[in-house]
Scaffold this active site. Structure first.
Site, PDB file in Angstrom:
ATOM      1  N   GLY A 247       0.837  -1.200   0.000  1.00  0.00           N
ATOM      2  CA  GLY A 247       0.000   0.000   0.000  1.00  0.00           C
ATOM      3  C   GLY A 247       0.865   1.241   0.000  1.00  0.00           C
ATOM      4  O   GLY A 247       2.052   1.194  -0.359  1.00  0.00           O
ATOM      5  N   SER A 248       0.288   2.349   0.433  1.00  0.00           N
ATOM      6  CA  SER A 248       0.993   3.625   0.356  1.00  0.00           C
ATOM      7  C   SER A 248       2.103   3.706   1.413  1.00  0.00           C
ATOM      8  O   SER A 248       2.050   3.026   2.442  1.00  0.00           O
ATOM      9  CB  SER A 248      -0.004   4.759   0.585  1.00  0.00           C
ATOM     10  OG  SER A 248      -0.617   4.587   1.843  1.00  0.00           O
ATOM     11  N   VAL A 251       0.710   4.819   4.986  1.00  0.00           N
ATOM     12  CA  VAL A 251       0.147   3.758   5.845  1.00  0.00           C
ATOM     13  C   VAL A 251       1.247   2.753   6.206  1.00  0.00           C
ATOM     14  O   VAL A 251       1.336   2.297   7.347  1.00  0.00           O
ATOM     15  CB  VAL A 251      -1.067   3.058   5.170  1.00  0.00           C
ATOM     16  CG1 VAL A 251      -1.603   1.944   6.052  1.00  0.00           C
ATOM     17  CG2 VAL A 251      -2.181   4.056   4.871  1.00  0.00           C
ATOM     18  N   GLY A 252       2.109   2.450   5.240  1.00  0.00           N
ATOM     19  CA  GLY A 252       3.193   1.486   5.480  1.00  0.00           C
ATOM     20  C   GLY A 252       4.108   1.911   6.619  1.00  0.00           C
ATOM     21  O   GLY A 252       4.598   1.086   7.391  1.00  0.00           O
ATOM     22  N   GLU A 269       5.694  -3.341   0.847  1.00  0.00           N
ATOM     23  CA  GLU A 269       5.716  -3.075  -0.597  1.00  0.00           C
ATOM     24  C   GLU A 269       4.961  -1.767  -0.796  1.00  0.00           C
ATOM     25  O   GLU A 269       3.739  -1.754  -0.927  1.00  0.00           O
ATOM     26  CB  GLU A 269       5.028  -4.220  -1.361  1.00  0.00           C
ATOM     27  CG  GLU A 269       5.681  -5.577  -1.156  1.00  0.00           C
ATOM     28  CD  GLU A 269       6.980  -5.760  -1.935  1.00  0.00           C
ATOM     29  OE1 GLU A 269       7.295  -4.920  -2.802  1.00  0.00           O
ATOM     30  OE2 GLU A 269       7.684  -6.746  -1.672  1.00  0.00           O
TER      31      GLU A 269
HETATM   32  P1  NAD Z   1      -3.487   2.368   0.983  1.00  0.00           P
HETATM   33  O1  NAD Z   1      -2.233   2.549   1.748  1.00  0.00           O
HETATM   34  O2  NAD Z   1      -4.511   3.422   1.055  1.00  0.00           O
HETATM   35  O3  NAD Z   1      -4.229   1.006   1.449  1.00  0.00           O
HETATM   36  C1  NAD Z   1      -3.583  -0.245   1.403  1.00  0.00           C
HETATM   37  C2  NAD Z   1      -4.247  -1.200   2.374  1.00  0.00           C
HETATM   38  O4  NAD Z   1      -4.007  -0.767   3.711  1.00  0.00           O
HETATM   39  C3  NAD Z   1      -5.769  -1.273   2.241  1.00  0.00           C
HETATM   40  O5  NAD Z   1      -6.167  -2.621   2.378  1.00  0.00           O
HETATM   41  C4  NAD Z   1      -6.255  -0.439   3.412  1.00  0.00           C
HETATM   42  O6  NAD Z   1      -7.543  -0.793   3.872  1.00  0.00           O
HETATM   43  C5  NAD Z   1      -5.215  -0.794   4.465  1.00  0.00           C
HETATM   44  N1  NAD Z   1      -5.086   0.180   5.555  1.00  0.00           N
HETATM   45  C6  NAD Z   1      -5.384   1.497   5.558  1.00  0.00           C
HETATM   46  N2  NAD Z   1      -5.074   2.052   6.760  1.00  0.00           N
HETATM   47  C7  NAD Z   1      -4.563   1.053   7.514  1.00  0.00           C
HETATM   48  C8  NAD Z   1      -4.046   0.980   8.837  1.00  0.00           C
HETATM   49  N3  NAD Z   1      -4.006   2.053   9.622  1.00  0.00           N
HETATM   50  N4  NAD Z   1      -3.598  -0.207   9.297  1.00  0.00           N
HETATM   51  C9  NAD Z   1      -3.605  -1.303   8.503  1.00  0.00           C
HETATM   52  N5  NAD Z   1      -4.089  -1.301   7.225  1.00  0.00           N
HETATM   53  C10 NAD Z   1      -4.557  -0.144   6.750  1.00  0.00           C
HETATM   54  O7  NAD Z   1      -3.058   2.089  -0.543  1.00  0.00           O
HETATM   55  P2  NAD Z   1      -3.951   1.984  -1.853  1.00  0.00           P
HETATM   56  O8  NAD Z   1      -4.471   3.338  -2.216  1.00  0.00           O
HETATM   57  O9  NAD Z   1      -4.919   0.855  -1.753  1.00  0.00           O
HETATM   58  O10 NAD Z   1      -2.856   1.541  -2.932  1.00  0.00           O
HETATM   59  C11 NAD Z   1      -2.001   2.407  -3.598  1.00  0.00           C
HETATM   60  C12 NAD Z   1      -0.619   2.422  -2.984  1.00  0.00           C
HETATM   61  O11 NAD Z   1      -0.086   1.107  -2.891  1.00  0.00           O
HETATM   62  C13 NAD Z   1       0.376   3.203  -3.843  1.00  0.00           C
HETATM   63  O12 NAD Z   1       1.194   3.969  -3.015  1.00  0.00           O
HETATM   64  C14 NAD Z   1       1.179   2.097  -4.524  1.00  0.00           C
HETATM   65  O13 NAD Z   1       2.463   2.498  -4.959  1.00  0.00           O
HETATM   66  C15 NAD Z   1       1.227   1.065  -3.452  1.00  0.00           C
HETATM   67  N6  NAD Z   1       1.502  -0.255  -4.013  1.00  0.00           N
HETATM   68  C16 NAD Z   1       2.759  -0.754  -3.874  1.00  0.00           C
HETATM   69  C17 NAD Z   1       3.078  -1.975  -4.439  1.00  0.00           C
HETATM   70  C18 NAD Z   1       4.463  -2.544  -4.322  1.00  0.00           C
HETATM   71  O14 NAD Z   1       4.623  -3.723  -4.591  1.00  0.00           O
HETATM   72  N7  NAD Z   1       5.468  -1.763  -3.949  1.00  0.00           N
HETATM   73  C19 NAD Z   1       2.099  -2.706  -5.137  1.00  0.00           C
HETATM   74  C20 NAD Z   1       0.826  -2.163  -5.242  1.00  0.00           C
HETATM   75  C21 NAD Z   1       0.537  -0.933  -4.684  1.00  0.00           C
END
Ligand code: NAD
Length: 516
Positions: A247-248, A251-252, A269
């Protein structure tokens, strides 16, 4: 295809994938239960409600965790090649469901049908990889310094693996993690993005068929649909030794510190800010195709999307002209129709972020050579369709340093290779990078330790579209995790060093004497 016809076909697809109009968003294998709030999944393609789901409540989550715990105690005892057989069967089912699952991916998240099918193919590929891996979970053996002693390393399952995934690869990321986690003897709890819950439900249904046909415990593969509140339960759960988070970066960062605080492991990731260097020795036709696919594929919503082109000053004007021409030919519309190159963004919030980024870019001095904008009209009634755009910028602009998850491509000029590499590396993220050149010296410098600082460095290939055979992931704010191929499986196991003494004496290491 008319809307009515498309709806009829999608209804059939959903039916074959076991999705009804109202679904339960939590399950252990084939057992479904959820008692939380209701959410609807709307398609960004046409704005229509696809289906409703009931999210899991905290109580449901606890039940699912209990089932996973029970299943883990049994599943870890199954020999690894037998676990591989489960994944072989999953791969066969995915071949059977490829068409339907690819269509659902395309309809629920808006990527082109080709990319939807590609995502399912990636699932099939990782299953094949994991089947072979199930007979190759090797550790080293080493020579002991003591007479009559043998030493070796072995790998054991961790237990429960938590998978939290992003919306943009709604099925592949699960399979990368689940296929490896399972052959390694773990059970999984998956929290998909709440923006793509039906894709997750479809995967769970397919996996549940496999578990049932093999009389395996229901808790081997678990699904919990919900938002951040459920994600946080996984993150804070001491019984989940590994959390694989995609994810982003924002959040990561929180996930990383919370998991580390309880001495858990995480695979992170996160976001990318990927560049292609186009040198004066590039095959320009190849470079343009690579750049355009990288920038507009999945509407710029891939972690590996091309966001920056770093172009040698001597060919800058030529590349610019070719890009403008290529963008003129792009067709934007329903991603299920094959003539369209680009579908919608995931939702109106993403459209707002795209518009904000364009405004910021202009304020910071960016000059747009292909203008952006939101598309209007009956075909675009979901309000999620935007124009891919190109701006000339400086690498140091704050907006260029930031990952905007949208089809905005930045052009930057360079004079020599050292400058090009410095520009490429000079962002907080470190996922994917590429160079387009036919010059060996340029390519090797780019790949050397003084070259790209990213987890992925390609020559004469764009930044997006990785194969499963290599370990996937990136450095710096991308999080440092590795998934998928190579030896990424080691993240999913605990390592144990074993020394066996087959003598009648008890010599101590380092020759230490201890006589009683
Ligand atoms: P996001 O960070 O908004 O959400 C990702 C996941 O995290 C979702 O399932 C969400 O419900 C969960 N989440 C949100 N808040 C949380 C918390 N406090 N605790 C635990 N989980 C929580 O990301 P998105 O908008 O779904 O995806 C886009 C992002 O993901 C972009 O930044 C993209 O670059 C990244 N991404 C990275 C890879 C990689 O392999 N590097 C692959 C795909 C996407």
């Amino acid at each position: 295809m008319t809307n009515k016809h498309q709806k009829f076909k999608m209804d059939q697809t959903l039916q074959r994938l076991g999705i009804s109009r109202d679904n339960q968003g939590g399950s252990c294998g084939t057992q479904f239960f959820a008692s939380g709030a209701s959410i609807g999944s709307h398609s960004p393609v046409d704005g229509e409600l696809i289906a409703n789901l009931t999210k899991v409540s905290e109580g449901d989550y606890d039940k699912i965790l209990h089932q996973a715990r029970k299943a883990s105690a049994e599943f870890r005892l199954l020999p690894a090649p037998k676990r591989g057989e489960i994944i072989r069967q999953l791969g066969l089912k995915l071949r059977q469901y490829k068409d339907d699952l690819g269509k659902l991916v395309s309809y629920e998240v808006g990527k082109s049908l080709q990319e939807g099918w590609g995502e399912v193919q990636e699932m099939i590929d990782i299953c094949d990889f994991a089947v072979g891996l199930s007979r190759q979970l090797h550790g080293y053996t080493m020579h002991s310094e003591r007479v009559g002693h043998r030493m070796y390393e072995q790998y054991h399952p961790l237990g429960i693996v938590g998978i939290i995934s992003a919306f943009n690869f709604p099925v592949a990321v699960w399979s990368w993690n689940a296929a490896l986690a399972l052959v390694c003897g773990n059970v999984t709890i998956w929290k998909p993005s709440e923006k793509a819950p039906l894709c997750a439900l479809a995967c769970q249904n397919i996996m549940a068929e496999v578990l049932k046909e093999n009389q395996l415990s229901e808790g081997v593969c678990n699904l919990v649909i919900g938002g951040a509140e459920i994600g946080e339960k996984i993150v804070n759960q001491p019984e989940i030794p590994l959390v694989s988070f995609t994810g982003s970066t924002a959040v990561g960062r929180q996930v990383a510190s919370k998991v580390a605080a309880r001495f858990g492991r995480s695979i992170l990731e996160l976001g990318g800010n990927n560049a292609i260097i186009i040198t004066e020795n590039a095959d320009l036709d190849m470079a343009i195709i690579g750049a355009v696919f990288g920038a507009v594929g999945t509407a710029g919503q891939r972690c590996t999307s091309t966001r920056r082109l770093i172009i040698h000053h001597s060919i800058y004007a030529q590349v610019k002209e070719k890009l403008v021409e290529a963008y003129r030919q792009l067709k934007i519309g329903n991603p299920l129709e094959h003539q369209n190159h680009m579908g919608p963004l995931i939702d109106v919030q993403a459209v707002k972020q795209y518009e904000d980024a364009i405004a910021q870019c202009k304020n910071q001095g960016g000059h747009f050579i292909v203008e952006g904008g939101v598309l209007v009209g009956e075909e675009y009634k979901s309000k999620c369709y935007v124009k891919p755009c190109i701006a000339e910028v400086e690498n140091s602009y704050p907006i260029v340093q930031h990952e905007t998850f949208a089809p905005i491509l930045y052009l930057i000029k360079y004079k020599d290779m050292e400058e090009a590499i410095a520009l490429q590396n000079n962002v907080p993220q470190g996922l994917s990078s590429a160079i387009m050149t036919q010059n060996l010296r340029e390519a090797e410098l780019f790949l050397s330790s003084a070259g790209s600082d990213c987890g992925i460095a390609n020559v004469n290939i764009g930044t997006s579209g990785a194969e499963i055979g290599g370990a996937f992931g990136g450095e710096k704010e991308t999080g440092g995790g590795r998934e998928s191929g190579s030896d990424a499986w080691k993240y999913y196991m605990r390592r144990q060093t074993t020394t066996i003494n087959y003598t009648k004496d008890l010599p101590l290491a380092q020759g230490i004497k201890f006589d009683i």
